[in-house]
Design a protein around this motif. Structure first.
Motif, PDB file in Angstrom:
ATOM      1  N   SER A  25       0.927  -1.195  -0.051  1.00  0.00           N
ATOM      2  CA  SER A  25       0.069  -0.069   0.052  1.00  0.00           C
ATOM      3  C   SER A  25       0.800   1.262   0.013  1.00  0.00           C
ATOM      4  N   GLY A  26       0.328   2.198  -0.568  1.00  0.00           N
ATOM      5  CA  GLY A  26       1.045   3.692  -0.454  1.00  0.00           C
ATOM      6  C   GLY A  26       1.612   3.953  -1.682  1.00  0.00           C
ATOM      7  N   ARG A  27       1.778   3.150  -2.643  1.00  0.00           N
ATOM      8  CA  ARG A  27       2.453   3.169  -3.672  1.00  0.00           C
ATOM      9  C   ARG A  27       2.190   1.787  -4.785  1.00  0.00           C
ATOM     10  N   THR A  28       2.007   1.714  -6.054  1.00  0.00           N
ATOM     11  CA  THR A  28       1.911   0.667  -6.850  1.00  0.00           C
ATOM     12  C   THR A  28       3.331   0.181  -7.087  1.00  0.00           C
ATOM     13  N   PHE A  29       3.492  -1.149  -7.165  1.00  0.00           N
ATOM     14  CA  PHE A  29       4.761  -1.711  -7.589  1.00  0.00           C
ATOM     15  C   PHE A  29       4.579  -2.397  -8.675  1.00  0.00           C
ATOM     16  N   SER A  30       3.626  -2.471  -9.365  1.00  0.00           N
ATOM     17  CA  SER A  30       3.349  -2.961 -10.722  1.00  0.00           C
ATOM     18  C   SER A  30       4.365  -3.004 -11.833  1.00  0.00           C
ATOM     19  N   ALA A  50      11.995 -14.262  -6.386  1.00  0.00           N
ATOM     20  CA  ALA A  50      11.909 -13.019  -7.110  1.00  0.00           C
ATOM     21  C   ALA A  50      10.832 -13.067  -8.295  1.00  0.00           C
ATOM     22  N   ILE A  51      10.540 -11.987  -8.662  1.00  0.00           N
ATOM     23  CA  ILE A  51       9.599 -11.870  -9.733  1.00  0.00           C
ATOM     24  C   ILE A  51       9.513 -10.458 -10.356  1.00  0.00           C
ATOM     25  N   THR A  52       9.742 -10.501 -11.615  1.00  0.00           N
ATOM     26  CA  THR A  52       9.723  -9.267 -12.412  1.00  0.00           C
ATOM     27  C   THR A  52       8.677  -8.484 -12.715  1.00  0.00           C
ATOM     28  N   ARG A  53       8.526  -7.356 -13.049  1.00  0.00           N
ATOM     29  CA  ARG A  53       7.631  -6.395 -12.824  1.00  0.00           C
ATOM     30  C   ARG A  53       6.284  -6.924 -13.914  1.00  0.00           C
ATOM     31  N   THR A  69       6.779 -21.361  -5.284  1.00  0.00           N
ATOM     32  CA  THR A  69       6.145 -20.617  -6.523  1.00  0.00           C
ATOM     33  C   THR A  69       5.840 -19.319  -6.107  1.00  0.00           C
ATOM     34  N   ILE A  70       6.605 -18.247  -6.806  1.00  0.00           N
ATOM     35  CA  ILE A  70       6.136 -16.823  -6.521  1.00  0.00           C
ATOM     36  C   ILE A  70       5.424 -16.367  -7.792  1.00  0.00           C
ATOM     37  N   SER A  71       4.314 -15.528  -7.279  1.00  0.00           N
ATOM     38  CA  SER A  71       3.311 -15.062  -8.305  1.00  0.00           C
ATOM     39  C   SER A  71       3.252 -13.817  -7.920  1.00  0.00           C
ATOM     40  N   ARG A  72       2.245 -12.745  -8.775  1.00  0.00           N
ATOM     41  CA  ARG A  72       1.899 -11.422  -8.222  1.00  0.00           C
ATOM     42  C   ARG A  72       0.630 -11.316  -8.856  1.00  0.00           C
ATOM     43  N   ASP A  73      -0.323 -10.406  -8.249  1.00  0.00           N
ATOM     44  CA  ASP A  73      -1.352  -9.975  -8.703  1.00  0.00           C
ATOM     45  C   ASP A  73      -1.365  -8.319  -8.693  1.00  0.00           C
ATOM     46  N   LEU A  81       3.928 -16.410  -2.122  1.00  0.00           N
ATOM     47  CA  LEU A  81       4.801 -17.409  -2.302  1.00  0.00           C
ATOM     48  C   LEU A  81       4.191 -18.544  -1.743  1.00  0.00           C
ATOM     49  N   GLN A  82       3.776 -19.382  -2.635  1.00  0.00           N
ATOM     50  CA  GLN A  82       3.359 -20.924  -2.508  1.00  0.00           C
ATOM     51  C   GLN A  82       4.352 -21.603  -1.990  1.00  0.00           C
ATOM     52  N   MET A  83       4.417 -22.224  -0.877  1.00  0.00           N
ATOM     53  CA  MET A  83       5.455 -23.054  -0.460  1.00  0.00           C
ATOM     54  C   MET A  83       4.890 -24.538  -0.203  1.00  0.00           C
TER      55      MET A  83
END
Length: 122
Positions: A25-30, A50-53, A69-73, A81-83
């Protein structure tokens, strides 16, 4: 104020699974890379994933490759992070980090969460 808040940690038996979330929160990291690190008692903080933008590339430590497995929304400004197949040596505090040009280097990340404890019992 920028905040990264991790959740999903806990106690699990060896062989079990957990899914960590990191809500920003506070800024977008997309447009930024995001990563997960961990620190066990008496040890240095180490890179986990890690995952790129664009989610086009993912990176993993050898110790977790094939299990995590790392993923992002980006719509939710959240990274996961699915472990799976957890081992006692995965026990550590897990930290989320955001914004770095060198995704495996902890010192290069601009923002950090407070961490969430993961404990794997044997």
């Amino acid at each position: 104020q920028v905040q990264l808040v991790e959740s999903g940690g806990g106690l699990v038996q060896a062989g079990g699974s957990l899914r960590l979330s990191c809500a920003a929160s506070g800024r977008t990291f997309s447009n930024d890379a995001m990563g997960w690190f961990r620190q066990a008692p008496g040890k240095e903080r180490e890179f986990v994933a890690a995952i790129t933008r664009s989610s086009g590339s993912t990176y993993y430590a050898d110790s977790v490759k094939g299990r995590f497995t790392i993923s992002r929304d980006n719509a939710k400004n959240t990274v996961y992070l699915q472990m799976n197949s957890l081992k006692p040596e995965d026990t550590a505090v897990y930290f989320c980090a955001a914004r770095s040009l060198i995704v495996t280097a902890a010192l290069k990340y601009a923002y950090w969460g407070q961490g969430t404890q993961v404990t794997v019992s044997s």
